[in-house]
Design a protein around this motif. Sequence first.
Motif, PDB file in Angstrom:
ATOM      1  N   ALA A  47       0.844  -1.196   0.000  1.00 24.34           N
ATOM      2  CA  ALA A  47       0.000   0.000   0.000  1.00 24.34           C
ATOM      3  C   ALA A  47       0.878   1.244   0.000  1.00 24.34           C
ATOM      4  N   GLY A  48       0.538   2.203  -0.838  1.00 20.49           N
ATOM      5  CA  GLY A  48       1.312   3.423  -0.967  1.00 20.49           C
ATOM      6  C   GLY A  48       2.264   3.420  -2.145  1.00 20.49           C
ATOM      7  N   ASP A  49       2.579   2.232  -2.663  1.00 21.33           N
ATOM      8  CA  ASP A  49       3.455   2.140  -3.831  1.00 21.33           C
ATOM      9  C   ASP A  49       2.737   2.642  -5.079  1.00 21.33           C
ATOM     10  N   VAL A  50       3.534   2.993  -6.094  1.00 22.84           N
ATOM     11  CA  VAL A  50       2.990   3.358  -7.392  1.00 22.84           C
ATOM     12  C   VAL A  50       3.360   2.267  -8.382  1.00 22.84           C
ATOM     13  N   VAL A  51       2.358   1.693  -9.043  1.00 21.92           N
ATOM     14  CA  VAL A  51       2.565   0.634 -10.030  1.00 21.92           C
ATOM     15  C   VAL A  51       2.389   1.231 -11.418  1.00 21.92           C
ATOM     16  N   GLU A  52       3.362   1.003 -12.269  1.00 24.13           N
ATOM     17  CA  GLU A  52       3.300   1.513 -13.635  1.00 24.13           C
ATOM     18  C   GLU A  52       2.794   0.417 -14.576  1.00 24.13           C
ATOM     19  N   VAL A  53       1.749   0.728 -15.289  1.00 28.37           N
ATOM     20  CA  VAL A  53       1.190  -0.178 -16.301  1.00 28.37           C
ATOM     21  C   VAL A  53       1.568   0.397 -17.661  1.00 28.37           C
ATOM     22  N   THR A  54       2.111  -0.450 -18.537  1.00 27.38           N
ATOM     23  CA  THR A  54       2.586   0.041 -19.829  1.00 27.38           C
ATOM     24  C   THR A  54       2.032  -0.806 -20.978  1.00 27.38           C
ATOM     25  N   GLY A  55       2.375  -0.385 -22.204  1.00 26.14           N
ATOM     26  CA  GLY A  55       2.050  -1.165 -23.395  1.00 26.14           C
ATOM     27  C   GLY A  55       0.574  -1.212 -23.707  1.00 26.14           C
ATOM     28  N   ASP A  56       0.151  -2.360 -24.296  1.00 27.74           N
ATOM     29  CA  ASP A  56      -1.240  -2.516 -24.730  1.00 27.74           C
ATOM     30  C   ASP A  56      -2.219  -2.415 -23.571  1.00 27.74           C
ATOM     31  N   GLU A  57      -1.810  -2.908 -22.395  1.00 25.18           N
ATOM     32  CA  GLU A  57      -2.705  -2.871 -21.238  1.00 25.18           C
ATOM     33  C   GLU A  57      -3.003  -1.422 -20.840  1.00 25.18           C
ATOM     34  N   ALA A  58      -1.973  -0.588 -20.830  1.00 22.25           N
ATOM     35  CA  ALA A  58      -2.171   0.824 -20.498  1.00 22.25           C
ATOM     36  C   ALA A  58      -2.970   1.535 -21.590  1.00 22.25           C
ATOM     37  N   HIS A  59      -2.687   1.212 -22.842  1.00 18.38           N
ATOM     38  CA  HIS A  59      -3.433   1.811 -23.954  1.00 18.38           C
ATOM     39  C   HIS A  59      -4.921   1.494 -23.844  1.00 18.38           C
ATOM     40  N   VAL A 111      -5.828   6.062 -10.170  1.00 20.99           N
ATOM     41  CA  VAL A 111      -4.957   6.490 -11.259  1.00 20.99           C
ATOM     42  C   VAL A 111      -4.286   7.798 -10.855  1.00 20.99           C
ATOM     43  N   SER A 112      -2.949   7.815 -10.904  1.00 20.62           N
ATOM     44  CA  SER A 112      -2.216   9.025 -10.519  1.00 20.62           C
ATOM     45  C   SER A 112      -1.584   9.741 -11.708  1.00 20.62           C
ATOM     46  N   GLU A 113      -1.417   9.029 -12.831  1.00 18.86           N
ATOM     47  CA  GLU A 113      -0.857   9.658 -14.027  1.00 18.86           C
ATOM     48  C   GLU A 113      -1.199   8.800 -15.230  1.00 18.86           C
ATOM     49  N   THR A 114      -1.404   9.431 -16.382  1.00 19.36           N
ATOM     50  CA  THR A 114      -1.713   8.695 -17.602  1.00 19.36           C
ATOM     51  C   THR A 114      -0.890   9.221 -18.770  1.00 19.36           C
ATOM     52  N   GLY A 115      -0.669   8.329 -19.733  1.00 14.93           N
ATOM     53  CA  GLY A 115      -0.062   8.670 -21.009  1.00 14.93           C
ATOM     54  C   GLY A 115      -0.703   7.775 -22.055  1.00 14.93           C
ATOM     55  N   LYS A 116      -0.305   7.908 -23.313  1.00 13.34           N
ATOM     56  CA  LYS A 116      -0.932   7.094 -24.352  1.00 13.34           C
ATOM     57  C   LYS A 116      -0.718   5.605 -24.113  1.00 13.34           C
ATOM     58  N   ARG A 117       0.441   5.236 -23.625  1.00 13.36           N
ATOM     59  CA  ARG A 117       0.743   3.832 -23.351  1.00 13.36           C
ATOM     60  C   ARG A 117       1.348   3.674 -21.965  1.00 13.36           C
ATOM     61  N   GLN A 118       0.849   4.476 -21.037  1.00 13.46           N
ATOM     62  CA  GLN A 118       1.324   4.424 -19.657  1.00 13.46           C
ATOM     63  C   GLN A 118       0.195   4.783 -18.709  1.00 13.46           C
ATOM     64  N   LEU A 119       0.136   4.053 -17.589  1.00 11.96           N
ATOM     65  CA  LEU A 119      -0.867   4.302 -16.559  1.00 11.96           C
ATOM     66  C   LEU A 119      -0.199   4.058 -15.212  1.00 11.96           C
ATOM     67  N   ASP A 120      -0.157   5.085 -14.361  1.00 15.65           N
ATOM     68  CA  ASP A 120       0.391   4.928 -13.014  1.00 15.65           C
ATOM     69  C   ASP A 120      -0.756   4.813 -12.023  1.00 15.65           C
ATOM     70  N   VAL A 121      -0.654   3.829 -11.126  1.00 14.98           N
ATOM     71  CA  VAL A 121      -1.698   3.590 -10.128  1.00 14.98           C
ATOM     72  C   VAL A 121      -1.072   3.654  -8.739  1.00 14.98           C
ATOM     73  N   THR A 122      -1.593   4.523  -7.873  1.00 10.77           N
ATOM     74  CA  THR A 122      -1.167   4.575  -6.477  1.00 10.77           C
ATOM     75  C   THR A 122      -1.984   3.559  -5.690  1.00 10.77           C
ATOM     76  N   VAL A 123      -1.308   2.588  -5.108  1.00 12.76           N
ATOM     77  CA  VAL A 123      -1.970   1.444  -4.468  1.00 12.76           C
ATOM     78  C   VAL A 123      -2.567   1.851  -3.123  1.00 12.76           C
ATOM     79  N   ARG A 124      -3.819   1.493  -2.934  1.00 12.56           N
ATOM     80  CA  ARG A 124      -4.515   1.734  -1.671  1.00 12.56           C
ATOM     81  C   ARG A 124      -4.656   0.464  -0.846  1.00 12.56           C
ATOM     82  N   GLU A 125      -4.901  -0.661  -1.514  1.00 14.61           N
ATOM     83  CA  GLU A 125      -5.143  -1.924  -0.802  1.00 14.61           C
ATOM     84  C   GLU A 125      -4.543  -3.089  -1.586  1.00 14.61           C
ATOM     85  N   VAL A 126      -3.974  -4.043  -0.870  1.00 10.96           N
ATOM     86  CA  VAL A 126      -3.407  -5.262  -1.461  1.00 10.96           C
ATOM     87  C   VAL A 126      -4.113  -6.470  -0.842  1.00 10.96           C
TER      88      VAL A 126
END
Length: 246
Positions: A16-28, A56-71
């Motif tokens: 919790a509290g970490d930022v996970v970066e999602v990239t590629g087709d999944e982020a698109h 969601v804390s940040e977005t791009g065309k093929r990038q999505l940053d998620v700030t984790v609240r719960e695991v």
Amino acid sequence: MTLPQHLVPSLADVRAGDVVEVTGDEAHHAVVVRRLRVGEPVQLCDGAGRVVTGEVSETGKRQLDVTVREVVDHPEPAPSFTVVQALPKGERGELAVEVLTEIGAARIVPWAAARSVAVWKGERAAKAHAKWQATAREAAKQSRRAWHPQVPPLARTAQVLDLVAAADLAIVLHEEASASLASLPVPATGEVLVVVGPEGGLSPEEVADLTAAGAVAVGLGAEVLRTSTAGVAALAALLSRTSRWA
């Protein structure tokens, strides 16, 4: 309404509290197709039992940053169900994979049965296998599964017999069988394996070999189901007798 799920390779060390970066087709898909925006809630999964929710804390065309609240770590469902699916014609294979995934199969094994009309060879085999894997992945995300199913490469009959021998309960669907699913005790743990034949049915030799390896031949009533739906019907009937559907 449940949150949309997106798949990432691993969440093993995420807290919790970490930022996970999602990239590629999944982020698109998340940003362009689903149109997720900063501040919106989302669910991430690694397909191996760990699910995180966050914003969601940040977005791009093929990038999505998620700030984790719960695991949340989900235990692997028990019993585990494997379906050996003989290759159907056309797109019915993907249909079977999709619905088997949605209702909880842990493993879906493509099988080159003696009477299978479809043939996987060379480059076609690689493409068809990849399509089954992609279908399972998308269906698992749609159904919000914490554990995503495995789709191993095409199996030959000898390999299927090994799977039968290793299972805690193995059944083979056969229209001439006198036994029914209702007559079989379903184990609370371990692996239950269901073998589904092709459109042309199982050969007598296959039935003999499967039962000799330890499978129980069972029928699904008077109706004759398509190969793409028979496994789904059998799996649903078995799941209804476990704590998974309690």
